[in-house]
Design a protein around this motif. Structure first.
Motif, PDB file in Angstrom:
ATOM      1  N   TYR A 152      15.630  25.399 -23.145  1.00  0.00           N
ATOM      2  CA  TYR A 152      14.578  26.395 -23.353  1.00  0.00           C
ATOM      3  C   TYR A 152      14.279  27.149 -22.067  1.00  0.00           C
ATOM      4  O   TYR A 152      14.500  26.644 -20.954  1.00  0.00           O
ATOM      5  N   THR A 153      13.782  28.368 -22.232  1.00  0.00           N
ATOM      6  CA  THR A 153      13.359  29.209 -21.113  1.00  0.00           C
ATOM      7  C   THR A 153      11.852  29.422 -21.217  1.00  0.00           C
ATOM      8  O   THR A 153      11.345  29.723 -22.297  1.00  0.00           O
ATOM      9  N   VAL A 154      11.170  29.268 -20.097  1.00  0.00           N
ATOM     10  CA  VAL A 154       9.720  29.443 -20.048  1.00  0.00           C
ATOM     11  C   VAL A 154       9.396  30.688 -19.233  1.00  0.00           C
ATOM     12  O   VAL A 154       9.857  30.830 -18.096  1.00  0.00           O
ATOM     13  N   GLN A 155       8.632  31.590 -19.816  1.00  0.00           N
ATOM     14  CA  GLN A 155       8.166  32.783 -19.118  1.00  0.00           C
ATOM     15  C   GLN A 155       6.652  32.897 -19.303  1.00  0.00           C
ATOM     16  O   GLN A 155       6.036  32.060 -19.956  1.00  0.00           O
ATOM     17  N   ILE A 156       6.053  33.930 -18.704  1.00  0.00           N
ATOM     18  CA  ILE A 156       4.615  34.134 -18.858  1.00  0.00           C
ATOM     19  C   ILE A 156       4.345  35.555 -19.334  1.00  0.00           C
ATOM     20  O   ILE A 156       5.166  36.452 -19.154  1.00  0.00           O
ATOM     21  N   ARG A 157       3.190  35.721 -19.944  1.00  0.00           N
ATOM     22  CA  ARG A 157       2.755  37.025 -20.443  1.00  0.00           C
ATOM     23  C   ARG A 157       1.290  37.235 -20.060  1.00  0.00           C
ATOM     24  O   ARG A 157       0.544  36.282 -19.827  1.00  0.00           O
TER      25      ARG A 157
END
Length: 217
Positions: free
Chosen positions: A143-148
């Motif tokens: 999985y890839t974790v990003q922020i918004r």
């Protein structure tokens, strides 16, 4: 052992502050620093740090040892001040996950666990701050974790963060907050808010979007 190290920290913090400020007082005093090859061991593990000797006195790198003891170190260039923060009180917020405590779990959902490991200031060349995170993936997929929707002190801010976590593995990464001054964001940082966006690294299918995470200093 940890208590002994914390007691030891008190003894060398002042020396390291003076050592860090040597460029500012160069006109008053000059000294030659020499790498002495000494090892620093914490609970049987060698730390990646380079002690130096000045006038037969060994000085230890403050940030390396403080972070190994889960303390947060910040340098305020304008105030010429080093700030060391230990685990403190956890702030509360009824509409979001809110914390100022290093080691606090920010999120644990769908096999993804994210722990906050403090905010540190980057060096004078890169500038900005790092929001340090530990991300654990207990799933059978990558999985890839990003922020918004990131804001700092209530103002929308720029950041760089995208962390790939292989199935069953742990990653240590940080959200780089930059260009704060250009956005009109003044120090100190009192609040950072964002949402996590987690998706399948191969198919790009969204696993989940988190509720608002609020980190207060």
């Amino acid at each position: 052992m940890k208590k002994q190290w914390k007691g030891f920290m008190v003894g060398f913090v002042m020396a390291m502050v003076l050592f860090s400020c040597l460029p500012a007082i160069a006109a008053q005093r000059q000294a030659t620093a020499t790498y002495n090859g000494a090892k620093i061991m914490l609970n049987g593990i060698q730390l990646q740090a380079d002690p130096v000797s000045i006038n037969n006195t060994t000085y230890l790198p403050l940030r390396s040892i403080a972070e190994a003891l889960q303390l947060t170190v910040n340098w305020n260039e304008q105030a010429n001040t080093v700030t060391i923060t230990s685990a403190g009180n956890t702030a509360t917020n009824t509409s979001s996950t809110s914390t100022n405590t290093a080691g606090k779990v920010l999120l644990e959902q769908n096999g993804i666990k994210i722990t906050f490991n403090g905010i540190t200031q980057k060096d004078s060349y890169l500038k900005g701050y790092d929001v340090n995170l530990k991300i654990e993936n207990s799933n059978a997929k990558n999985y890839t974790v990003q922020i918004r929707n990131l804001s700092v002190n209530g103002i929308m801010a720029d950041s760089i963060f995208s962390c790939d976590v292989v199935a069953g593995k742990t990653a240590n990464d940080s959200i780089w907050l930059y260009g704060l001054e250009e956005k009109g964001i003044k120090e100190p940082i009192t609040n950072v808010e964002f949402n996590f966006h987690v998706y399948d690294s191969e198919t790009w299918d969204t696993l989940f979007d988190s509720d608002t995470i609020s980190i207060g200093q």
